[in-house]
Motif scaffolding. Structure first.
Motif, PDB file in Angstrom:
ATOM      1  N   PHE A 148       0.680   1.473  -3.902  1.00  0.00           N
ATOM      2  CA  PHE A 148      -0.648   2.064  -3.679  1.00  0.00           C
ATOM      3  C   PHE A 148      -1.750   1.000  -3.710  1.00  0.00           C
ATOM      4  N   ASN A 149      -1.461  -0.159  -3.116  1.00  0.00           N
ATOM      5  CA  ASN A 149      -2.444  -1.255  -3.050  1.00  0.00           C
ATOM      6  C   ASN A 149      -2.948  -1.681  -4.423  1.00  0.00           C
ATOM      7  N   GLY A 150      -2.077  -1.608  -5.423  1.00  0.00           N
ATOM      8  CA  GLY A 150      -2.460  -2.022  -6.768  1.00  0.00           C
ATOM      9  C   GLY A 150      -2.748  -0.874  -7.704  1.00  0.00           C
ATOM     10  N   GLY A 151      -2.722   0.353  -7.197  1.00  0.00           N
ATOM     11  CA  GLY A 151      -3.043   1.509  -8.027  1.00  0.00           C
ATOM     12  C   GLY A 151      -1.962   1.883  -9.010  1.00  0.00           C
TER      13      GLY A 151
ATOM     14  N   ILE B  11     -12.372   0.622  -0.161  1.00  0.00           N
ATOM     15  CA  ILE B  11     -11.977   1.051   1.177  1.00  0.00           C
ATOM     16  C   ILE B  11     -11.436  -0.167   1.925  1.00  0.00           C
ATOM     17  N   VAL B  12     -10.165  -0.105   2.313  1.00  0.00           N
ATOM     18  CA  VAL B  12      -9.550  -1.250   2.986  1.00  0.00           C
ATOM     19  C   VAL B  12      -8.755  -0.793   4.194  1.00  0.00           C
TER      20      VAL B  12
ATOM     21  N   GLY C 250     -12.391  -0.636  -7.508  1.00  0.00           N
ATOM     22  CA  GLY C 250     -11.807  -1.734  -8.269  1.00  0.00           C
ATOM     23  C   GLY C 250     -10.321  -1.930  -8.053  1.00  0.00           C
ATOM     24  N   VAL C 251      -9.657  -0.928  -7.469  1.00  0.00           N
ATOM     25  CA  VAL C 251      -8.226  -1.052  -7.218  1.00  0.00           C
ATOM     26  C   VAL C 251      -7.987  -1.976  -6.026  1.00  0.00           C
TER      27      VAL C 251
ATOM     28  N   GLY D  57       0.812  -1.204   0.000  1.00  0.00           N
ATOM     29  CA  GLY D  57       0.000   0.000   0.000  1.00  0.00           C
ATOM     30  C   GLY D  57       0.848   1.258   0.000  1.00  0.00           C
ATOM     31  N   ARG D  58       2.127   1.115   0.243  1.00  0.00           N
ATOM     32  CA  ARG D  58       3.021   2.269   0.318  1.00  0.00           C
ATOM     33  C   ARG D  58       3.270   2.876  -1.068  1.00  0.00           C
TER      34      ARG D  58
END
Length: 274
Positions: A68-71, A180-181, A194-195, A43-44
């Motif tokens: 970014f958690n997959g972003g 939201i996680v 969706g990310v 997520g960093r």
């Protein structure tokens, strides 16, 4: 056969003192030398991951990171961005409105900077700068946000107890608009709908020609759940959440006991030797 290992950082690869054990370093380097892609999936933002990439020797051509958690998917050697999904200014304004209603601080990650959206509640000061001291924090009024700025994610970092209290109060409409996680005991995050780490791995796998069943993922928290379910082999740390362990195909030792190295030895290096 495992061709890609996706590894979360905090609570997984990193020990509690935020260092990587010598056994984890040597084991992951051995996997890379055998042709396996070793991908930090976190997520960093990338700039807070770079010291760990350098420690692991993952800054060469053909090395990638999912942040970014997959972003965002990026080449580690050149910094070239291969794929990114962003929030808009309207999204930030919407999420800030919620932060005012529920009284929590809001930090917005924008590339190498963290925008501390002002004003923030004095009763719930943000912890994000303490959790990520390597990042560059800037105080910004909501009205000062430029329209052309890239916003990667919005973050609330406060005490575990306050997050336990706040999260159930987030209205359903926000869950419909955003991913939201909870990415740690003291952090929850808003990302584009969706990310997820699974989505990031899917996009990276498409670029590399690697199928989900050829991937192994290791994690410990709620934001790892999607990738644990997505890959062919989902490994959860012994220190992982009880909920995440329900999705595990294998539970390895804790982050303090070289759990990553033990799992890689068992499922990747042993398989290669065989």
């Amino acid at each position: 056969m495992i061709k890609l290992i996706a590894i979360d950082l905090d609570g997984t690869l990193l020990k509690d003192d935020k260092t990587i054990s010598e056994k984890n370093i040597k084991t992951l380097q051995a996997a890379k030398q055998q042709g396996v892609k070793v991908v930090l999936c976190t997520g960093r933002p990338l700039n807070s991951v770079l010291p760990h990439l350098e420690t692991l020797g993952l800054v060469e051509e053909g090395d990638f990171a999912v942040t970014f958690n997959g972003g965002l998917i990026q080449r580690n050697d050149t910094g070239e961005i291969l794929s990114k999904v962003l929030l808009t200014k309207a999204d930030i304004e919407n999420i800030y409105q919620l932060s005012q209603e529920l009284v929590f601080p809001l930090d917005v990650v924008s590339g190498p900077k963290v925008l501390k959206i002002q004003p923030q509640p004095t009763s719930n000061p943000s912890w994000y700068h303490k959790l990520n001291p390597l990042l560059n924090f800037v105080d910004v009024e909501l009205s000062e946000l430029p329209n052309d700025t890239e916003f990667n994610k919005a973050v609330c970092a406060i005490s575990e107890e306050k997050i336990d209290e706040l999260l159930p109060k987030v209205p359903a409409e926000y869950h419909e608009q955003y991913s939201i996680v909870r990415s740690g005991k003291a952090i929850f995050e808003f990302m584009p709908k969706g990310v997820s780490k699974a989505d990031g791995l899917r996009r990276l796998g498409d670029l590399l020609g690697i199928q989900p069943e050829e991937m192994m993922a290791l994690g410990d928290e709620e934001n790892d759940q999607a990738m644990i379910r997505f890959v062919g082999l989902g490994v959860v740390m012994e220190n992982g959440t009880a909920e995440l362990k329900k999705d595990a195909q294998y539970i390895t030792a804790t982050n303090e006991e070289d759990g990553v190295a033990l799992a890689v030895e068992k499922f990747v290096l042993a398989d290669k030797e065989a």
